[in-house]
Write a protein that holds these residues in place. Structure first.
Motif, short mmCIF file in Angstrom:
data_model
loop_
_atom_site.label_atom_id
_atom_site.label_comp_id
_atom_site.label_asym_id
_atom_site.label_seq_id
_atom_site.Cartn_x
_atom_site.Cartn_y
_atom_site.Cartn_z
N GLY A 1 0.80 -1.21 0.00
CA GLY A 1 0.00 0.00 0.00
C GLY A 1 0.83 1.26 0.00
O GLY A 1 0.47 2.27 -0.62
N LEU A 2 1.98 1.24 0.66
CA LEU A 2 2.86 2.41 0.71
C LEU A 2 3.67 2.58 -0.58
O LEU A 2 3.99 3.69 -0.99
CB LEU A 2 3.82 2.29 1.89
N LEU A 3 3.99 1.46 -1.24
CA LEU A 3 4.90 1.50 -2.38
C LEU A 3 4.21 1.81 -3.71
O LEU A 3 4.82 2.38 -4.62
CB LEU A 3 5.65 0.18 -2.50
N VAL A 4 2.94 1.42 -3.86
CA VAL A 4 2.25 1.62 -5.14
C VAL A 4 2.21 3.08 -5.57
O VAL A 4 2.49 3.40 -6.74
CB VAL A 4 0.83 1.01 -5.09
N PRO A 5 1.88 4.05 -4.68
CA PRO A 5 1.89 5.45 -5.13
C PRO A 5 3.26 5.92 -5.61
O PRO A 5 3.35 6.71 -6.55
CB PRO A 5 1.45 6.22 -3.87
N LEU A 6 4.33 5.42 -4.98
CA LEU A 6 5.67 5.78 -5.43
C LEU A 6 5.94 5.24 -6.83
O LEU A 6 6.56 5.90 -7.66
CB LEU A 6 6.71 5.24 -4.44
N TYR A 7 5.46 4.02 -7.09
CA TYR A 7 5.61 3.44 -8.42
C TYR A 7 4.86 4.26 -9.47
O TYR A 7 5.35 4.49 -10.58
CB TYR A 7 5.09 2.00 -8.41
N ALA A 8 3.67 4.72 -9.11
CA ALA A 8 2.85 5.50 -10.04
C ALA A 8 3.52 6.82 -10.40
O ALA A 8 3.28 7.36 -11.50
CB ALA A 8 1.47 5.75 -9.45
N MET A 9 4.34 7.35 -9.50
CA MET A 9 5.01 8.63 -9.77
C MET A 9 6.33 8.47 -10.51
O MET A 9 6.92 9.46 -10.96
CB MET A 9 5.25 9.37 -8.45
N ALA A 10 6.82 7.23 -10.63
CA ALA A 10 8.12 6.99 -11.25
C ALA A 10 8.09 7.31 -12.74
O ALA A 10 7.07 7.10 -13.41
CB ALA A 10 8.54 5.54 -11.03
N ARG A 11 9.20 7.79 -13.27
CA ARG A 11 9.28 8.16 -14.69
C ARG A 11 10.40 7.43 -15.43
O ARG A 11 10.20 6.95 -16.53
CB ARG A 11 9.48 9.68 -14.82
N SER A 12 11.56 7.34 -14.84
CA SER A 12 12.68 6.71 -15.53
C SER A 12 12.53 5.19 -15.55
O SER A 12 11.90 4.60 -14.67
CB SER A 12 14.01 7.08 -14.86
N GLN A 13 13.14 4.56 -16.56
CA GLN A 13 13.04 3.11 -16.69
C GLN A 13 13.63 2.39 -15.49
O GLN A 13 13.07 1.39 -15.01
CB GLN A 13 13.74 2.65 -17.97
N ALA A 14 14.76 2.89 -14.99
CA ALA A 14 15.43 2.23 -13.86
C ALA A 14 14.55 2.26 -12.61
O ALA A 14 14.41 1.25 -11.91
CB ALA A 14 16.77 2.91 -13.57
N VAL A 15 13.94 3.41 -12.34
CA VAL A 15 13.08 3.52 -11.15
C VAL A 15 11.82 2.69 -11.32
O VAL A 15 11.36 2.03 -10.38
CB VAL A 15 12.72 5.01 -10.89
N VAL A 16 11.25 2.70 -12.53
CA VAL A 16 10.07 1.87 -12.80
C VAL A 16 10.39 0.40 -12.59
O VAL A 16 9.60 -0.36 -12.00
CB VAL A 16 9.57 2.10 -14.25
N LEU A 17 11.57 -0.01 -13.01
CA LEU A 17 11.99 -1.41 -12.86
C LEU A 17 12.17 -1.77 -11.39
O LEU A 17 11.63 -2.79 -10.92
CB LEU A 17 13.31 -1.63 -13.61
N ILE A 18 12.89 -0.96 -10.63
CA ILE A 18 13.18 -1.27 -9.23
C ILE A 18 11.92 -1.23 -8.38
O ILE A 18 11.61 -2.18 -7.63
CB ILE A 18 14.24 -0.29 -8.67
#
Length: 444
Positions: free
Chosen positions: A337-354
Motif C-alpha cells: 500500500g505504501l509503495l504503489v503510489p511511489l511506483y505510479a510517480m516513477a518516470r525513468s526506466q530504472a526507477v520503474v523497474l526497481i
C-alpha cells in the motif's frame, strides 16, 4: 530449524511432490492463459477498436466468471474429488484461451474470456485444497507458498512468449498457444493421487448413507410387522451437500467475512494494477503510458515476475511460519500500500523497474497465505467451497477493478488510477489484523 525449498521437497513423499507439482503447474498455466490478455491488450484494443474502458470491462467479465467458477468448482471438488475438479478447470481455461484467438468481434472475445474465467477460478481452490490435505501440518505453509509462486513463472513465461510471438505474428497466435496447458491433464490423470483425506471422508459418508438406508429399511419392516418404529435421528454430511450457510455460522462466520473482505481489497488492488501495467508500459506517452518498446516491456515484465513476484510468493510461507499468519499478511499488504503510489510517480526506466519489482514482491506475495489460512480455518467437508467462496467470491466482487482503473485511466491517466490500488492494499492490511492466528493448527 528453517529449511529451504529443496530440503522441503526432499522431506516430502512421492505422492506429496506429485500433488504439489500438479497444483503448481495448474496455477502456473492459469497465470499463463489469464495474463496473455493483458500482454496483448494494446494490440487487441487497436484491431478491435476498443477503448480503455471497454478493454477493462472484458477483464471484469473474466474476473466475475472466476468468482462463479471458484464456487462452482469448490462444490464439485467436495463432491467428485479434488483431482478431477482440477483437471476439468485446466481444460476449461485452456480451450477458451485458444478460442479467444478466433474472435472477430468484441462480443465473441467477451464470451470466450468469460468462460475462461470459470476454469481460472476453479483451478485455484481445487489445487490449494489438494496440497493442503496432502502435506503435513509443519510443511503446509511452505508447500502452498511454492504452489502460489508458480503464478509468477506463468506470468513471466506468458510475457516471454507474447514478446517473441508478437515480433513475428499477431495477437491471435498468442492466444492459440494458450491451448498447450490442456496437455498437463493427461499427466494429472495418470500420475497424481487423490487427496486421502477426501477419500476417507467420502468413504465414511457412504458408510453412513448405507447405514441410514439399512436402518430405514429395518424400520419399515418392523412397521409392516405391526411393531412400532423407533425414532431414529441420523445426521449424514454428504460431500458437497452441507449447507453453504454453515460458512456464516459460528465458529466460522467472522473468519468467512474477514477473509472475503481481505481478498476483495487485495484482489482489487492486484488486478487493477497488474492488468494495466503491461499497456501502461507500452502505450505512448501522450496516452498516459511510458512508451517502452515491445521487447523492453517484455524484459521489464520478466524481471518484475522472476525477481519480484516469485520470491514474494515463496518468502511468505517462511515469514508466516516465523511471524505467524496474521502478522505476515499485515506486513506484506501494508508495504504494498505504501509503495504503489511511489511506483505510479516513477518516470525513468530504472526507477520503474526497481519499484515495480518491490511492489510485485509484497503486492503478490501475500496471496500465498490466502489458501493457507483458509485451509486451516475450515474443516474437510466444506474446505474446498470455503476457499472457493472467500477467494473466488472476492475475485468476483473485485471484477470491477480493471474497468474502474481503465475508466479512471481514460479520464485522469493511469498513474493517478494506480493510487486507488495503493488504497485498496491498505484496506486489505486492516482486514488482515482481524484474522485469527492459525499457525500450528492441525487440519480437521
Amino acid at each position: 530449524m528453517a529449511i529451504g525449498p529443496i530440503q522441503l521437497l526432499r522431506q516430502a513423499t512421492t505422492e506429496q511432490r506429485r500433488t504439489l507439482l500438479a497444483a503448481a503447474l495448474g496455477w502456473m498455466l492459469d497465470a499463463f492463459d489469464a495474463m496473455l490478455y493483458a500482454l496483448v491488450l494494446a494490440y487487441v484494443m487497436r484491431d478491435l477498436g476498443m477503448s480503455k474502458k471497454t478493454a477493462g470491462f472484458l477483464y471484469t467479465l473474466t474476473l466475475l466468471a472466476s468468482g462463479i467458477g471458484g464456487m462452482l468448482f469448490g462444490f464439485l471438488a467436495d463432491r467428485i474429488g479434488r483431482k478431477r475438479a482440477l483437471m476439468l478447470s485446466i481444460l476449461t481455461y485452456s480451450i477458451c484461451s485458444f478460442a479467444s484467438g478466433l474472435s472477430t468481434t468484441v462480443l465473441m472475445l467477451a464470451v470466450f474470456r468469460f468462460i475462461l474465467g470459470l476454469g481460472m477460478g476453479g483451478e485455484w481452490n481445487t489445487g490449494a485444497t489438494l496440497v493442503a490435505e496432502t502435506w503435513p501440518d509443519e510443511l503446509r505453509a511452505k508447500a502452498i507458498a511454492l504452489v502460489q509462486s508458480s503464478w509468477a513463472i506463468g506470468y513471466a513465461l506468458a510475457a516471454l512468449v507474447a514478446g517473441i510471438v508478437l515480433r513475428f505474428a499477431n495477437w491471435r497466435m498468442v492466444f492459440f498457444i494458450g491451448i498447450l496447458p490442456a496437455i498437463v491433464t493427461l499427466w494429472i490423470r495418470r500420475s497424481v493421487p487423490e487427496s486421502q483425506m477426501w477419500l476417507d471422508h467420502h468413504a465414511a459418508t457412504e458408510r453412513d448413507v448405507s447405514a441410514l438406508e439399512a436402518q430405514q429399511h429395518d424400520d419399515g419392516s418392523s412397521s409392516r410387522a405391526g411393531a412400532p418404529a423407533p425414532h431414529v435421528q441420523v445426521s449424514v454430511d454428504l460431500p458437497g451437500s452441507s449447507s453453504f450457510f454453515l460458512l456464516f455460522r459460528p465458529p466460522y462466520g467472522k473468519s468467512t467475512i474477514v477473509l472475503l473482505l481481505l481478498n476483495f481489497f487485495g484482489l482489487f488492488a492486484w488486478w487493477g494494477l497488474f492488468t494495466w501495467i503491461p499497456p501502461y508500459l507500452s502505450l505512448p506517452l501522450e496516452q498516459g503510458g511510458r512508451g517502452f518498446s515491445v521487447m523492453r516491456t517484455t524484459t521489464l515484465l520478466i524481471v518484475l515476475n522472476l525477481f519480484g513476484m516469485f520470491p514474494g510468493y515463496i518468502s511468505f510461507g517462511w515469514v508466516a511460519d516465523h511471524l505467524g499468519r496474521r502478522k505476515a499478511f499485515t506486513l506484506y499488504l501494508f508495504a504494498a500500500g505504501l509503495l504503489v503510489p511511489l511506483y505510479a510517480m516513477a518516470r525513468s526506466q530504472a526507477v520503474v523497474l526497481i519499484l515495480g519489482t518491490v511492489v510485485a514482491f509484497f503486492g503478490t506475495g501475500f496471496f500465498s497465505g490466502c489458501g493457507l489460512i483458509a485451509s486451516e480455518i475450515f474443516p474437510t467437508h466444506v474446505r474446498a467451497r470455503a476457499l472457493g467462496f472467500t477467494y473466488n467470491g472476492a475475485r468476483a466482487l473485485s471484477c470491477v477493478a480493471p474497468w474502474i482503473i481503465g475508466w479512471v485511466g481514460q479520464t485522469k491517466g493511469l498513474s493517478w488510477a494506480f493510487y486507488l490500488c495503493g488504497a485498496a492494499f491498505l484496506l486489505a492490511s486492516a482486514m488482515a489484523m482481524q484474522l485469527p492466528e492459525t499457525k500450528g493448527k492441525k487440519l480437521e
